[in-house]
Motif scaffolding. Structure first.
Motif, short mmCIF file in Angstrom:
data_model
loop_
_atom_site.label_atom_id
_atom_site.label_comp_id
_atom_site.label_asym_id
_atom_site.label_seq_id
_atom_site.Cartn_x
_atom_site.Cartn_y
_atom_site.Cartn_z
N THR A 164 0.54 -1.28 0.09
CA THR A 164 0.05 0.10 -0.19
C THR A 164 0.50 1.32 -0.43
O THR A 164 1.68 1.32 -0.20
CB THR A 164 -0.82 0.17 0.69
OG1 THR A 164 -0.06 0.22 3.39
CG2 THR A 164 -1.67 -1.71 1.55
N THR A 165 0.51 2.15 -0.99
CA THR A 165 0.73 3.38 -0.43
C THR A 165 1.11 4.11 1.15
O THR A 165 1.94 4.95 1.36
CB THR A 165 0.47 4.46 -1.05
OG1 THR A 165 -0.94 4.79 -0.45
CG2 THR A 165 0.31 4.17 -2.95
N VAL A 166 0.12 4.05 2.10
CA VAL A 166 0.31 4.10 3.01
C VAL A 166 1.24 3.68 3.80
O VAL A 166 2.42 4.70 4.60
CB VAL A 166 -0.90 3.86 3.96
CG1 VAL A 166 -0.75 4.09 5.72
CG2 VAL A 166 -2.16 4.09 3.18
N LEU A 167 1.29 2.61 3.61
CA LEU A 167 2.62 1.79 4.11
C LEU A 167 4.15 2.27 4.63
O LEU A 167 6.00 2.60 3.93
CB LEU A 167 2.90 0.17 3.97
CG LEU A 167 4.66 -0.38 4.97
CD1 LEU A 167 3.81 -0.72 6.39
CD2 LEU A 167 3.84 -1.69 4.54
N GLN A 168 4.50 2.54 2.50
CA GLN A 168 5.07 3.47 1.85
C GLN A 168 5.63 4.78 2.83
O GLN A 168 6.43 4.99 2.64
CB GLN A 168 4.96 3.70 0.13
CG GLN A 168 5.45 2.68 -0.64
CD GLN A 168 4.64 3.34 -2.09
OE1 GLN A 168 2.89 3.35 -2.56
NE2 GLN A 168 5.79 4.26 -2.68
N ALA A 169 4.39 5.47 2.45
CA ALA A 169 4.43 7.00 3.56
C ALA A 169 5.31 6.48 4.68
O ALA A 169 6.30 7.46 5.38
CB ALA A 169 3.65 7.36 3.62
N GLN A 170 4.88 5.26 5.06
CA GLN A 170 5.85 5.43 6.79
C GLN A 170 6.86 5.27 7.10
O GLN A 170 7.19 5.76 7.39
CB GLN A 170 4.64 4.36 7.50
CG GLN A 170 3.02 4.61 7.53
CD GLN A 170 2.60 3.19 8.05
OE1 GLN A 170 3.53 2.00 9.16
NE2 GLN A 170 0.90 3.65 8.53
N LEU A 171 7.56 4.29 5.91
CA LEU A 171 8.99 3.32 5.80
C LEU A 171 9.50 4.96 5.71
O LEU A 171 11.24 5.33 5.82
CB LEU A 171 8.47 3.11 4.48
CG LEU A 171 8.29 1.05 5.26
CD1 LEU A 171 8.27 0.83 4.05
CD2 LEU A 171 8.95 0.75 6.04
N TYR A 172 8.62 5.98 4.22
CA TYR A 172 9.80 7.06 4.16
C TYR A 172 10.10 8.09 4.95
O TYR A 172 11.07 8.86 5.58
CB TYR A 172 9.58 7.51 2.92
CG TYR A 172 10.00 8.89 1.98
CD1 TYR A 172 11.13 8.71 1.44
CD2 TYR A 172 9.24 10.49 2.09
CE1 TYR A 172 11.40 9.78 1.12
CE2 TYR A 172 10.12 11.13 1.88
CZ TYR A 172 10.43 11.30 1.22
OH TYR A 172 12.06 12.02 0.59
N ARG A 173 9.14 8.10 5.62
CA ARG A 173 8.64 9.46 7.06
C ARG A 173 9.64 9.51 8.57
O ARG A 173 9.68 10.28 8.94
CB ARG A 173 7.65 9.95 6.77
CG ARG A 173 7.45 10.74 5.71
CD ARG A 173 5.32 11.36 5.30
NE ARG A 173 4.69 11.73 4.87
CZ ARG A 173 3.63 11.72 4.01
NH1 ARG A 173 2.37 11.27 5.35
NH2 ARG A 173 3.40 11.66 2.99
#
Length: 918
Positions: free
Chosen positions: A315-324
């Motif tokens: 998901t794009t939500v987990l993408q954002a968590q990893l990045y931020r």
């Protein structure tokens, strides 16, 4: 307005409908002078009528207090005098001001007609990244102490504080942005737009601050590059022992034995001559993200050979968590910077060219004006241009589809150098760490460089299915038919207006040619639809119709011919209208004609997508590997017409391409094994035991002390009628929610069940607890954020709420699971998986359906206990967990030491309440 006094008003009433005999029960007002709250007025008012219990529960007001309070006619003259010479401000001014005026009229007073400003709209514009604009949520977002929500005095003070903050932020905006906001402010509610005019009048010309730049008509934030410099990229030795790791972590994060074990497993594999893939089950609490990032970072900082890491998620939500969160923490631990890029499809990003065109020629109404204004403000804040930052409920509207980025870059654009999608692509080409999602990876695998040779698949339980689904495509005859009709209306309007529009008169030949091709396309679309209906063999279908290759071949020639003729014709139409689009100077046109041209461009862009789908379908039908795909018909959105779909029966070819690209592959997730067994996961990805090394880490949580699995004694079979089962669910869950007051997540297997149960819960409990429901009360993102801000809310969710969301501590205490999450056999992916299994003489249920459901159930349980201090109960409503031939296997979804308790239904609520009181 500068020398005026502001009156910030909030009313509490017996109901929201003004004309249904509802009355004011509380009046709150905060007076603002010179940017400061100088006075606070609070009045309780006797409504002289019965007050609904839900209103009393919501406001906390007592009937005895209201009975002894003055009536409205007694206080009305004083209130009218108070408000008469002030600017009226409210959070949803179109509720408070009309309600108050109607009350004045009822007691014989004239209504007031003040300058009126709405703080909801101001907040939407000035706080574009806020998750919610409810007063309570905005107060939390801005760190405002709002002690008594839904009491008029507290609400008025909170609204006043919000208004002061918004006003100060407005004063900080650059002059050019203010000028653009003023041009759009005429569409705002009442006189809200005058605030922008007032601030612009007071604004003095000043140079932009260093963090902003003016590009074309936009004032945008400069992007700060985080590329690591060579001297920052010193290679260091991996800390081999646990003591070395503890010393390096140095109280930045808590040391975890299981996490260290995961790190060492990956680091040892990196130096293993046999390059097998790794599969690691890392339960919640292990620290999975850092568990793979930390050891792999040492591979990225080696001087030679230079490797780069690709992380893919579901998901794009987990993408954002990893990045931020995870990547900055890694840089902190390593004491050196590693560059990272977040990579997802172009449509997630704002296209400045398209936004500029929409500002000038797009349709204008209150909704679009607010969105345009909030984006102009957001451009001064965002460094990514990622539209997901706006947390909009629905991005599929004409507005957002008109301004989002197309999957092409235009070097001739004046915005090319600052184009957000361009920056994303550039960053991904050089970043040490690229974080993408499974769909993007599958569709753009060829775009990755040879240096990007390490792959981590996070939440890997989805990877096999996501690879298969990436091959899914369809064309919709209904969508194409509707699109052509809309374009036909636009062309007719342009043709009819040529007398009043000289520019259009010159282009009449082009318009007529376009209409001719369009008319032919409409006829050919009907011809294609006839061929699709022939494939179905019937005039109406209720579920997918799977097309057998042998039968399909008989109709293939006619279907291909219909497709080919329509594709050629649409090409001709688009070429003709290209002249119309580029040959018109919209600045010289009347606004209505310019808007029609803008609508035509928008519809043509959509038509190009329809054409792409047709071309892809045509290519698949021509392909020699035709038999590797499954073709099926499904109902379209209107429930009448059909879609023609294609889907790869397996992902074998994609797996081969992945093996060529990535020499190191690590698969990790919290739910990969059933018990200690990885067989199902490995089979899904086509691995054998010799292809991988596996590691299963133990959970750090003491479930026997922290949680319970609770089951009702009297159950109702989920296999019975769906509506009856939903009624039983609501009847069983309601007493539990009435006897408890903790944050509750209820997981369903279908949106239809959510709708049925939500209606019952909302009717009985809505006045006491906030009930949120997927697909009903907002987008998934907004619901999740509102749930985190609540104290005793109830959230009804399906699909995406089974995993990937984090509600630690008291954000979630009670988890109710309504059914074992068996996948529907009507799902096309499931259908083709089952077909392949049957062809190999394997029974689908024990081989695929059951293990898949167990892993999803395991994932759902994982929503409950997120930290070592969490406590909670899982209430499992499905009797099959204990009364079925496969019950023992299903119970492997839960931790082995989790206490299991069966109680009479009437004792469930009391038991749960006692558990949390201990």
């Amino acid at each position: 307005m500068a020398d005026k006094v502001y009156a910030v008003v909030d009313l509490e009433t017996t109901g929201t409908q003004r004309h249904a005999g509802n009355k004011i029960i509380q009046f709150g007002c905060a007076i603002i002078e010179n940017g400061t709250i100088t006075e606070n007025i609070s009045l309780s008012i006797n409504p002289e009528r019965t007050i609904p219990r839900e209103i009393l529960a919501l406001t906390g007001l007592k009937p005895s207090e209201l009975a002894s309070a003055p009536t409205f006619d007694e206080v009305a003259p004083t209130l009218r005098e108070l408000l008469a010479d002030k600017i009226f401000i409210a959070h949803n001014v179109n509720f408070d001001l009309p309600f108050l005026n109607e009350a004045f009229v009822e007691v014989g007073l004239d209504p007031i007609d003040p300058i009126a400003i709405d703080t909801v709209e101001l907040a939407q514009i000035m706080l574009p990244q806020a998750a919610s604009y409810r007063l309570k949520d905005l107060s939390t977002f801005l760190n405002i102490n709002h002690e008594h929500p839904h009491q008029a005095d507290s609400d008025a003070i909170a609204t006043a504080k919000i208004f002061i903050i918004l006003l100060n932020q407005l004063k900080q905006l650059p002059q050019e942005v203010l000028r653009q906001l003023v041009q759009l402010s005429q569409y705002l509610t009442r006189q809200t737009g005058q605030i922008f005019e007032q601030i612009l009048d007071q604004c003095h010309t000043a140079p932009l601050p260093p963090y902003l730049q003016q590009i074309g008509q936009f004032t945008i934030r400069r992007v700060i590059s985080e590329q690591a410099t060579p001297d920052q990229r010193q290679n260091q030795d991996y800390p081999i022992t646990d003591d070395d790791k503890r010393q390096q972590f140095d109280q930045i994060i808590k040391p975890r034995t299981a996490q260290f074990k995961m790190m060492d497993f990956i680091q040892q594999h990196a130096h293993d001559s046999e390059q097998t893939n790794l599969v690691i089950e890392a339960p919640t609490g292990v620290g999975k993200s850092l568990g793979y990032l930390f050891p792999l970072s040492y591979e990225l900082t080696k001087p030679q050979p230079h490797s780069r890491l690709v992380i893919t998620t579901s998901t794009t939500v987990l993408q954002a968590q990893l990045y931020r969160q995870a990547v900055p923490l890694l840089a902190h631990l390593r004491h050196q910077s590693l560059s990272a890029a977040l990579l997802k499809s172009a449509s997630h990003y704002l296209d400045l060219d398209r936004f500029a065109a929409y500002l000038q020629h797009g349709a204008k109404n209150r909704g679009t004006a607010i969105n345009e204004m909030r984006i102009l403000v957001w451009l001064t804040q965002t460094q990514t241009g990622d539209l997901d930052e706006l947390q909009i409920t629905n991005y599929d509207t004409e507005f957002f589809q008109s301004i989002n980025h197309l999957p092409t870059l235009v070097p001739s654009s004046r915005y090319y150098e600052v184009d957000y999608w361009h920056q994303v692509v550039q960053a991904a080409q050089t970043a040490d760490i690229v974080i993408t999602n499974n769909a993007y990876l599958a569709q753009h695998l060829a775009d990755f460089s040879h240096e990007q040779d390490i792959l981590v698949v996070d939440e890997a339980q989805h990877f096999a299915e996501d690879l298969t689904n990436s091959s899914h495509g369809y064309f919709s005859v209904m969508q194409l038919h509707n699109r052509l009709n809309q374009i036909d209306d636009i062309l007719r309007s342009l043709a009819d207006n040529n007398d009043a529009e000289p520019l259009l008169d010159k282009l009449q030949p082009v318009i007529l040619t376009s209409q001719l091709f369009l008319s032919q396309a409409q006829a050919l679309t009907q011809q294609l639809n006839d061929q699709v209906i022939l494939l179905a063999g019937e005039n109406f279908i209720r579920e997918p119709v799977y097309l057998e290759v042998a039968d399909f071949q008989n109709n293939l020639t006619m279907l291909n011919r219909a497709l080919n003729e329509l594709i050629d014709n649409l090409d001709n139409y688009l070429n003709a209208t290209e002249t119309l689009e580029s040959g018109v100077g919209r600045q010289e046109m009347r606004p209505t004609s310019a808007q029609k041209i803008t609508e035509l461009i928008f519809q043509n862009n959509k038509l190009e997508k329809n054409l792409d789908y047709l071309l892809t379908g045509f290519d698949h039908l021509q392909n020699n590997e035709f038999r590797q795909y499954g073709f099926y018909l499904s109902l379209d959105d209107d429930g009448i017409n059909y879609r023609f779909n294609w889907l790869a029966k397996s992902h074998d070819k994609l797996r081969q391409a992945l093996n060529q690209q990535f020499k190191t592959q690590i698969y990790t997730g919290a739910s990969l094994a059933i018990g200690h067994d990885f067989d199902y996961f490995l089979e899904q990805l086509g691995f054998t035991e010799t292809d991988v090394q596996t590691l299963r880490l133990d959970s750090p949580f003491q479930y026997e002390e922290k949680a319970e699995l609770l089951l009702p004694q009297e159950t109702y079979s989920p296999s019975e009628n769906g509506a009856d089962y939903d009624n039983w669910l609501a009847s069983t869950i309601l007493p539990v929610l009435q006897q408890t007051d903790v944050q509750t997540l209820i997981l369903f297997n279908s949106l239809a069940s959510i709708r049925n149960v939500y209606q019952r819960l909302q009717h009985v409990l809505g006045f006491k607890r906030e009930i949120m429901a997927q697909g009903i009360t907002g987008s998934n993102d907004k619901i999740a954020k509102r749930f985190r801000l609540s104290k005793n809310a109830v959230l009804l969710g399906s699909q995406s709420f089974w995993e990937g969301i984090d509600f630690p501590g008291e954000q979630l205490s009670l988890l109710i699971i309504t059914r074992i999450p068996f996948e529907s056999p009507k799902n096309p992916t499931t259908h083709y998986r089952n077909s392949l299994l049957k062809a190999r003489n394997k029974a689908p249920f024990p081989t695929d359906t059951l293990p898949k459901a167990i892993l999803k159930l395991k994932q759902g349980f994982g929503r409950l206990i997120r930290t070592e201090t969490d406590r909670g109960i899982v209430l499992m409503m499905d009797e099959r967990v204990i009364n079925s031939s496969y019950a023992t296997k299903v119970q492997r979804a839960f931790p082995p030491k989790l206490p299991k308790i069966i109680l009479p239904n009437q004792q469930l609520g009391r038991h749960i309440s006692d558990f949390f009181e201990e």
